[in-house]
Design a protein around this motif. Structure first.
Motif, PDB file in Angstrom:
ATOM      1  N   TYR A 234      -4.704  11.550   9.414  1.00  6.79           N
ATOM      2  CA  TYR A 234      -3.677  11.517   8.360  1.00  6.79           C
ATOM      3  C   TYR A 234      -2.342  11.154   8.984  1.00  6.79           C
TER       4      TYR A 234
ATOM      5  N   ASP B   7       1.185  10.419  13.224  1.00  2.00           N
ATOM      6  CA  ASP B   7      -0.155   9.925  12.970  1.00  2.00           C
ATOM      7  C   ASP B   7      -1.146  10.795  13.744  1.00  2.00           C
TER       8      ASP B   7
ATOM      9  N   HIS C 112       0.841  -1.196   0.000  1.00  6.43           N
ATOM     10  CA  HIS C 112       0.000   0.000   0.000  1.00  6.43           C
ATOM     11  C   HIS C 112       0.880   1.252   0.000  1.00  6.43           C
TER      12      HIS C 112
ATOM     13  N   HIS D  43       3.582   2.153   7.859  1.00  9.15           N
ATOM     14  CA  HIS D  43       2.832   0.901   7.827  1.00  9.15           C
ATOM     15  C   HIS D  43       2.415   0.540   9.245  1.00  9.15           C
TER      16      HIS D  43
ATOM     17  N   TYR E 115      -4.783   4.802   1.145  1.00  7.65           N
ATOM     18  CA  TYR E 115      -3.324   4.984   1.092  1.00  7.65           C
ATOM     19  C   TYR E 115      -2.929   5.593  -0.245  1.00  7.65           C
TER      20      TYR E 115
ATOM     21  N   ARG F 236      -7.730   8.836   6.679  1.00  6.82           N
ATOM     22  CA  ARG F 236      -8.702   7.963   7.303  1.00  6.82           C
ATOM     23  C   ARG F 236      -9.941   8.762   7.647  1.00  6.82           C
TER      24      ARG F 236
ATOM     25  N   ALA G  95      -2.476  -3.261   9.022  1.00  5.09           N
ATOM     26  CA  ALA G  95      -2.554  -3.107   7.561  1.00  5.09           C
ATOM     27  C   ALA G  95      -2.001  -4.351   6.866  1.00  5.09           C
TER      28      ALA G  95
ATOM     29  N   ASN H 187      -4.776  -0.075  -2.096  1.00  2.00           N
ATOM     30  CA  ASN H 187      -4.687   1.175  -1.348  1.00  2.00           C
ATOM     31  C   ASN H 187      -5.961   1.545  -0.594  1.00  2.00           C
TER      32      ASN H 187
ATOM     33  N   ASN I 236      -9.898   3.602   5.207  1.00  3.51           N
ATOM     34  CA  ASN I 236      -8.507   4.073   5.156  1.00  3.51           C
ATOM     35  C   ASN I 236      -8.002   4.027   3.726  1.00  3.51           C
TER      36      ASN I 236
ATOM     37  N   ASP J 271       1.506   7.110   2.539  1.00  3.02           N
ATOM     38  CA  ASP J 271       0.654   8.099   3.207  1.00  3.02           C
ATOM     39  C   ASP J 271      -0.727   7.473   3.439  1.00  3.02           C
ATOM     40  N   ARG J 272      -1.371   7.888   4.501  1.00  2.00           N
ATOM     41  CA  ARG J 272      -2.706   7.350   4.729  1.00  2.00           C
ATOM     42  C   ARG J 272      -3.648   8.442   5.205  1.00  2.00           C
TER      43      ARG J 272
END
Lengths: 642, 167
Positions: A448, A472, A426, A453, A641, A432, A457, A618, A639, A429-430
């Motif tokens: 964000y 995070d 993935h 990782h 990515y 949510r 995930a 992702n 979520n 950056d994530r």
């Protein structure tokens, strides 16, 4: 960012002048052919062309002009070459006319120092060799001849045991030679771009690397040096991506590498790092490629692989080079339980290879056990290499002799891949979005984080059962009470679960630091600043088992104005299980108990059940339930990515 | 802005792991183009920390500093290739000799000029005669090469198919 870099440019210019023998580009142009070439270059606006920008590593700067990323002064012929691509081009042309008799000492002719520029300008301006004599470049020609390259391969080093930070990966290039390849791939040369650190102090190292105080340089050395380093010493699997470049493009790449050999770049961990500069080399080789403009603040090695894979037809094939421990584990997978027991016993007591019961085993069985043991001995030997510099043989001679006497070769050498290709993972950056419900009310959550990782995930492309998160951020809006609250801002959160192995008894550990919501204090979702570290063990019955159990003891320090004496310090234990129902569905059940005898005296309990379902590479969906003290909370999240 | 965040992040990361991937480890150097390696002593790759490949006239000192194994172009000297390969991959080579096969062993065979189709024979030879090629715990890479060389020279077929073996 650029602001930091500006005064560093100044520094490097000052530094550069000390080393530099200036070439006087400002002198009037006398040679009529040179005058003509300069005019022609101006008419054709050659210095505006993409190829020239790339050869000089020019990037648009804040003032809409250009600044080269190269920082070594000798890389520029014009005094203002770093910021003026046009002046640099004219000065380069002029330097090509230099009378070789006027070279000082061992100095090389500019045509030989800048062969990629020469190649490109010669093509664009159709140099007339009678008016601009081509210089023989003996050293360059020898170098090219020995490298004899037809192909370029990009190498990715994946993560290694018990170090989630290594999930960021590393990349290098390999120059594949025609004649060397026949004798063995290992003899090819590798190209590495790395910082040359001048400190072993970890803090200084981090700071200097961030603000670009180290010089990054390209180095070329036999590929086997890197294989020893990554595959055997650090035990990291390597993924090799063979690239489709034409012989002419490969030639340009090497000529440009030669130009870069004498210069340096200020090294920035995040944007101008190993991955970035290797991509910029590929862009010089093939100007059609647009690789480095896709990043806006950081370049991770895993992203470079994704970008290469996105270029149609660029990657010809991918090969897996297992690390020494992957080879060992692969052999263990072929063993029956009794053979595994022998291996574990021999690791504890090498004398057992002479034991009658062991000697009675069949030759293939003994070979399988000893081969796996030899992998282990080599790995351990290399870890201790520095302690025994006088012992050239890192593996016990008697064991080697015992194995050789079997006069047996394994029929099946196939190795199971223990890591997965980085481009399958993935994005780093994530973002949510979540909807939740607690005992009192409904709430929304947005979040964000930039890297990398988390343990829930999908771990395809990443290390197994590990987590490394930075910055995070989670914000909540509570509907009933109409309040916005910071739920948590984790500066760092690392978890490393290494299943217990009788041979490598690596511990599992965790470390986190950040702002959290106080779970047990009635203060309207107030925050504390908290640090927590834990240490313990994990267990998995076999590689295929879906269950991973873990247990750790931990210490916690927490500070907040809502706590008595403004702090509390204590410890506790945490434990639970991770269950992989399928590759896409992971469930975590965990419990946590903490007691704080110091500061604000208190106790907390927490139980959580969390599950993740991956919808796409992702995208994942999560359903989480948490019980803290007597309060319940349920959250559903999406979520994404990128 | 991001960079400032990242400052903190790196600080924490590096402070947390002394052995982290960020910390430059073993052998982060090479022959030529920047830094030069290959000390004659054993142990991990030795960095002689010369910062040049002599491409530019003003920086030629690196070439003459302890780099007898490097060519003036900064690559491995062709006549030293076998010794350097054996020294840098010694553990892998001896392990593969005992096992009778492996990539390092095949590469070593290649460096003796053995043709591709004799790799299996080469593997059997070194496995069968392991005790006389690597005689003890203190056998050095160069001693190993000398012993291997004489084994090859005395072998009926390999002495012919391995063209770099000096009879």
């Amino acid at each position: 960012m650029p602001a930091i870099r500006i005064h560093l440019i100044g520094l490097s210019i000052i530094f550069g002048f000390i080393l530099h023998t200036p070439v006087h580009a400002a002198a009037p142009v006398k040679n009529p052919y040179l005058k003509m070439l300069v005019q022609q270059a101006q008419q054709e606006q050659l210095s505006e062309k993409k190829s020239w920008r790339r050869l000089g590593h020019y990037k648009t700067n804040l003032f809409n002009g250009f600044t080269s990323e190269a920082d070594g002064r000798a890389f520029f012929i014009a005094p203002n070459g770093k910021t003026d691509p046009g002046a640099e081009l004219a000065a380069t042309l002029k330097s090509f006319f230099k009378n070789p008799e006027n070279l000082q000492g061992k100095a090389e002719h500019p045509q030989c120092n800048f062969p990629a520029r020469y190649k490109w300008l010669k093509k664009e301006l159709a140099f007339d060799p009678r008016q601009l004599p081509e210089q023989p470049c003996v050293r360059l020609q020898n170098w090219l001849k020995q490298l004899d390259s037809k192909k370029i391969t990009l190498i990715f080093a994946s993560s290694y045991m018990s170090n989630p930070a290594s999930m960021f990966g590393h990349t290098l290039l390999r120059i594949d030679s025609d004649h060397l390849d026949k004798r063995g791939k290992l003899l090819n040369y590798g190209v590495n771009y790395a910082a040359n650190p001048d400190t072993t102090n970890a803090v200084l190292y981090a700071l200097k690397g961030l603000v670009g105080l180290f010089h990054g340089t390209f180095t070329v050395f036999p590929y086997y040096i890197k294989v020893q380093e990554y595959s055997n010493w650090e035990s990291r699997d390597l993924w090799e991506y063979e690239l489709n470049l034409t012989p002419d493009q490969v030639n340009t790449l090497l000529l440009h590498l030669w130009e870069l050999g004498g210069t340096y770049f200020d090294y920035y961990y995040f944007d101008e790092n190993c991955s970035y500069h290797l991509l910029s080399l590929l862009e010089v080789a093939n100007p059609e490629l647009e690789l480095t403009d896709q990043f806006f603040y950081s370049v991770l090695p895993t992203q470079t692989i994704k970008i290469l894979m996105e270029q149609e037809g660029l990657v010809a094939k991918v090969e897996y080079r297992p690390s020494i421990l992957s080879r060992m584990k692969s052999k263990k997978e072929k063993m029956v339980p009794e053979e595994k027991q022998w291996l574990h016993r021999i690791v504890d007591d090498p004398e057992l290879v002479k034991n009658k019961a062991f000697q009675k085993r069949t030759v293939p069985s003994k070979a399988l056990i000893l081969d796996s043991y030899l992998d282990y001995l080599q790995y351990i030997g290399m870890q201790r290499e520095k302690e025994n510099p006088d012992q050239p043989l890192l593996i016990s001679h008697s064991i080697l002799l015992e194995r050789s006497r079997l006069k047996y070769k394994q029929p099946n050498q196939k190795v199971i891949a223990f890591s997965t290709r980085p481009e399958l993972g993935h994005g780093s950056d994530r973002v949510r979005y979540a909807l939740g419900l607690n005992d009192d009310e409904l709430f929304q959550e947005i979040g964000y984080r930039p890297t990398l990782h988390d343990i829930l995930a999908k771990d395809l492309g990443y290390g197994k059962d590990s987590q490394i998160l930075f910055f995070d951020l989670k914000l909540r809006y509570y509907y009933e009470s109409k309040k916005y609250r910071l739920y948590s801002f984790r500066l760092i959160d690392i978890i490393s679960l290494t299943p217990y192995d009788p041979i490598f008894t690596k511990p599992s550990w965790k470390l986190n630091l950040g702002f959290y919501t106080l779970p047990d204090i009635d203060c309207d979702h107030c925050n504390s600043f908290k640090g927590n570290g834990g240490y313990g063990y994990s267990y998995k019955s076999s590689r295929q088992s879906p269950f991973l159990f873990f247990a750790m003891v931990d210490v916690t320090g927490e500070t907040s104005g809502h706590l008595e004496k403004n702090y509390r310090l204590g410890g506790g234990a945490t434990g639970g299980v991770l269950i992989d129902f399928t590759e896409d569905w992971r469930l975590q059940i965990s419990g946590d108990y903490k007691r704080f005898p110091l500061g604000h005296e208190s106790e907390t309990y927490q139980l959580s059940v969390r599950q993740r379902f991956s919808v796409a590479q992702n995208l994942d969906l999560r359903l989480e339930y948490r019980r803290i003290e007597h309060r319940d909370e349920g959250i559903f999240s999406v979520n994404v990515y990128f | 802005m991001k960079k400032f965040l990242l400052v903190g992040m790196m600080f924490l990361a590096t402070a947390s792991f002394s052995n982290s991937v960020f910390a430059a480890g073993y052998g982060d150097a090479g022959c030529g183009l920047g830094s030069l390696v290959f000390g004659n002593e054993g142990g991990p790759v030795q960095v002689l920390a010369s910062t040049t490949n002599g491409t530019f006239g003003s920086q030629t000192f690196g070439i003459t500093t302890g780099t007898s194994n490097c060519s003036p172009e900064g690559l491995v000297m062709l006549d030293k290739e076998r010794e350097i390969f054996a020294q840098k991959n010694y553990s892998s080579i001896v392990r593969e000799m005992a096992v009778g096969e492996g990539e390092n062993l095949e590469t070593l065979a290649g460096l003796f000029g053995c043709s591709q189709d004799t790799r299996n024979e080469f593997g059997s030879l070194v496995q069968d005669n392991f005790g006389s090629i690597v005689t003890s715990d203190t056998t050095s890479p160069n001693e190993m090469l000398i012993h291997l060389q004489s084994q090859l020279a005395n072998h009926a077929t390999l002495s012919k198919s391995c063209v770099a073996v000096m009879g």
